[in-house]
Scaffold this motif. Structure first.
Motif, mmCIF file in Angstrom:
data_model
loop_
_atom_site.group_PDB
_atom_site.id
_atom_site.type_symbol
_atom_site.label_atom_id
_atom_site.label_comp_id
_atom_site.label_asym_id
_atom_site.label_seq_id
_atom_site.Cartn_x
_atom_site.Cartn_y
_atom_site.Cartn_z
ATOM 1 N N LYS A 1 0.827 -1.211 0.000
ATOM 2 C CA LYS A 1 0.000 0.000 0.000
ATOM 3 C C LYS A 1 0.860 1.260 0.000
ATOM 4 O O LYS A 1 1.777 1.377 0.818
ATOM 5 C CB LYS A 1 -0.883 0.055 1.261
ATOM 6 C CG LYS A 1 -1.833 -1.116 1.395
ATOM 7 C CD LYS A 1 -2.749 -0.948 2.613
ATOM 8 C CE LYS A 1 -3.852 -2.002 2.586
ATOM 9 N NZ LYS A 1 -4.819 -1.832 3.687
ATOM 10 N N PHE B 1 -1.943 -10.405 4.203
ATOM 11 C CA PHE B 1 -3.188 -10.582 3.452
ATOM 12 C C PHE B 1 -4.235 -11.168 4.389
ATOM 13 O O PHE B 1 -3.994 -12.170 5.057
ATOM 14 C CB PHE B 1 -2.947 -11.523 2.271
ATOM 15 C CG PHE B 1 -4.209 -11.934 1.566
ATOM 16 C CD1 PHE B 1 -4.792 -11.109 0.624
ATOM 17 C CD2 PHE B 1 -4.827 -13.156 1.859
ATOM 18 C CE1 PHE B 1 -5.963 -11.478 -0.024
ATOM 19 C CE2 PHE B 1 -5.994 -13.541 1.215
ATOM 20 C CZ PHE B 1 -6.560 -12.695 0.270
ATOM 21 N N MET B 2 -5.392 -10.523 4.443
ATOM 22 C CA MET B 2 -6.484 -11.042 5.284
ATOM 23 C C MET B 2 -7.538 -11.675 4.387
ATOM 24 O O MET B 2 -8.018 -11.040 3.446
ATOM 25 C CB MET B 2 -7.139 -9.912 6.089
ATOM 26 C CG MET B 2 -6.222 -9.290 7.134
ATOM 27 S SD MET B 2 -7.094 -8.116 8.203
ATOM 28 C CE MET B 2 -7.239 -6.698 7.149
HETATM 29 P P1 AMP Z 1 -8.210 0.468 0.268
HETATM 30 O O1 AMP Z 1 -7.782 1.293 -0.915
HETATM 31 O O2 AMP Z 1 -7.354 0.604 1.480
HETATM 32 O O3 AMP Z 1 -9.690 0.540 0.442
HETATM 33 O O4 AMP Z 1 -7.990 -1.053 -0.140
HETATM 34 C C1 AMP Z 1 -8.609 -1.513 -1.281
HETATM 35 C C2 AMP Z 1 -9.032 -2.932 -1.087
HETATM 36 O O5 AMP Z 1 -7.892 -3.765 -0.978
HETATM 37 C C3 AMP Z 1 -9.818 -3.213 0.159
HETATM 38 O O6 AMP Z 1 -11.152 -2.860 0.055
HETATM 39 C C4 AMP Z 1 -9.615 -4.720 0.275
HETATM 40 O O7 AMP Z 1 -10.480 -5.390 -0.609
HETATM 41 C C5 AMP Z 1 -8.219 -4.885 -0.190
HETATM 42 N N1 AMP Z 1 -7.294 -4.994 0.945
HETATM 43 C C6 AMP Z 1 -6.668 -3.971 1.569
HETATM 44 N N2 AMP Z 1 -5.900 -4.436 2.591
HETATM 45 C C7 AMP Z 1 -6.050 -5.777 2.608
HETATM 46 C C8 AMP Z 1 -5.492 -6.835 3.413
HETATM 47 N N3 AMP Z 1 -4.612 -6.599 4.391
HETATM 48 N N4 AMP Z 1 -5.878 -8.100 3.123
HETATM 49 C C9 AMP Z 1 -6.733 -8.353 2.123
HETATM 50 N N5 AMP Z 1 -7.272 -7.405 1.320
HETATM 51 C C10 AMP Z 1 -6.931 -6.131 1.551
#
Ligand code: AMP
Ligand code: GLY
Length: 423
Positions: free
Chosen positions: A143, A186-187
């Motif tokens: 990220k 990864f969750m």
């Molecule tokens: P965000 O831009 O932070 O909303 O992340 C986008 C998407 O990535 C989230 O809605 C999740 O589907 C996925 N995501 C983010 N962090 C994780 C994580 N640690 N494990 C699994 N999926 C994740």
């Protein structure tokens, strides 16, 4: 009272629609707004990222209450500028909006307050970041620390994908947002969104929803800003909501206050649910888009009373009056989205769609030219309906879409599938 809503998407049209129904609302202005907000409010073409401009506009127009929709003006300190000028304002300070604007900041808050979330590490250089990926193995999530308009998260199924994402981010693909990178576990599980109003001290849950991030039916294809949503999210049971409040949300609110940066506004907690446990994926400092559309459809006029109570610090004396209803919204997007798409195609048939307390078309990316409504963005319309059951809401929304004549647009045909399949 005179009310100003900042933003131009479907979220802001939905906020305007709800606020306008409340008899407390006299004059309603949306800045910059879109063709949909122009039908029920005045649009004002001001620079909403500039606090001084917003304050001057409020003074000239005798605005009594400012509602900030998107994250960019919040992160830029527009709510701070409004409050400093004595304006009643809904939305967090720039310091509190870091819960969305910096992923590493949110992780620190989770660590300090013991909130369950994915294990993580932060990096400012590629080599140690890659060593960490090799140690942890795939799948793993990379990220960008800062705001990246939905492009800052790579869920890497292989180590090679994670390495490429690290090179991209440190190579400057996301600008300053990628100067720091968070890498996390990864969750697995089912994702849901939980919305909580807080005045800095008190907290009031105002609903749950589920989004559909992938562009294609069956959750396939690239990620988008969200192709449809429904509320409530059955996966977030009463017990899980309580657990998320006790373990994640209330400790966060307390820690933000302890640091001298209390959070005021709506806190959007993205949760991952697995085996009866909720963990935090991320916070956003605003309503979700399109989740806001289904929340507003269900809350109606009381949304204004709730936001006022939040801004005035009296959420402890406030409650939500729930109906046993369901709302669902289908996003109509321009063909090509989330990749390249054309602007300017005409949308016909809108006048044939019902608009009442159960049916509403919220505009997300539209503009009016000579009485015609033209597409002006990637996500263009949010066709939204409310029903006694989710199935009823779904059927009403898709029946509305049958009236639309817009060959340059498309939508997913399976919004709500997860909750409907679980029945
Ligand atoms: P965000 O831009 O932070 O909303 O992340 C986008 C998407 O990535 C989230 O809605 C999740 O589907 C996925 N995501 C983010 N962090 C994780 C994580 N640690 N494990 C699994 N999926 C994740
Ligand atoms: N629909 C996802 C978001 O607003 O971030």
């Amino acid at each position: 009272m005179n009310i100003l809503i900042l933003g131009s998407g479907g979220r802001e049209h939905a906020l305007a629609w709800a606020v306008k129904q409340n008899p407390k609302c006299d004059r309603l202005i949306v800045a910059p707004g879109n063709a949909g907000t122009a039908m029920l409010a005045e649009n004002a073409g001001i620079d909403i990222l500039d606090g001084a401009t917003v304050v001057t506009f409020c003074e000239e127009n005798a605005v009594d209450f400012v509602i900030v929709g998107p994250e960019a003006p919040l992160a830029a300190g527009v709510a701070d500028a409004c409050r400093a000028a004595g304006l009643l304002t809904f939305g967090p300070s720039a310091a509190a909006a870091r819960l969305e604007a910096s992923k590493a900041f949110t992780k620190e808050i989770c660590d300090t307050s013991g909130a369950p979330t994915a294990a993580w590490a932060r990096f400012t250089e590629a080599t140690p970041a890659k060593d960490y990926v090799r140690e942890q193995g795939a799948p793993i999530v990379v990220k960008a620390d800062g705001l990246a308009a939905g492009k800052g998260v790579i869920v890497a199924m292989t180590e090679a994908e994670a390495m490429a994402a690290i090179d991209d981010m440190f190579g400057g693909s996301l600008g300053a947002a990628g100067a720091e990178v968070v890498i996390e576990e990864f969750m697995a599980g089912e994702e849901a969104s939980f919305f909580i109003l807080t005045d800095g001290t008190h907290a009031l849950p105002i609903g749950t929803a589920q989004d559909h991030k992938r562009v294609g039916d069956g959750d396939t294809g690239p990620n988008t800003g969200g192709m449809g949503a429904y509320s409530p999210a059955p996966v977030l049971t009463e017990a899980l909501q309580k657990q998320a409040m006790d373990r994640i949300v209330l400790p966060t609110i307390a820690e933000m206050a302890r640091r001298g940066t209390p959070y005021q506004g709506v806190l959007y907690a993205g949760l991952m649910i697995e085996d009866g446990e909720a963990r935090l994926v991320e916070y956003n400092c605003r309503f979700g888009d399109p989740e806001c559309q289904v929340l507003m459809m269900r809350l109606g006029a009381q949304a204004l009373d709730l936001m006022l109570a939040c801004a005035e610090g009296r959420l402890d004396q406030t409650q939500v009056n729930w109906a046993e209803d369901h709302a669902l919204t289908v996003v109509m997007a321009a063909k090509g989205y989330p990749g390249a798409y054309q602007k300017g195609s005409e949308i016909r048939g809108l006048e044939r769609m019902p608009e009442d307390s159960r049916h509403m078309v919220f505009h997300a990316g539209t503009v009016e030219r000579d009485g015609r409504i033209l597409a002006n963005g990637g996500r263009v319309l949010n066709v939204t309906a409310r029903g006694d059951t989710l199935e009823d809401a779904r059927n009403r929304a898709y029946a509305m879409i049958d009236h639309l004549r817009w060959p340059e647009g498309f939508c997913r045909s399976d919004i709500g599938w997860r909750a409907l399949a679980a029945k």
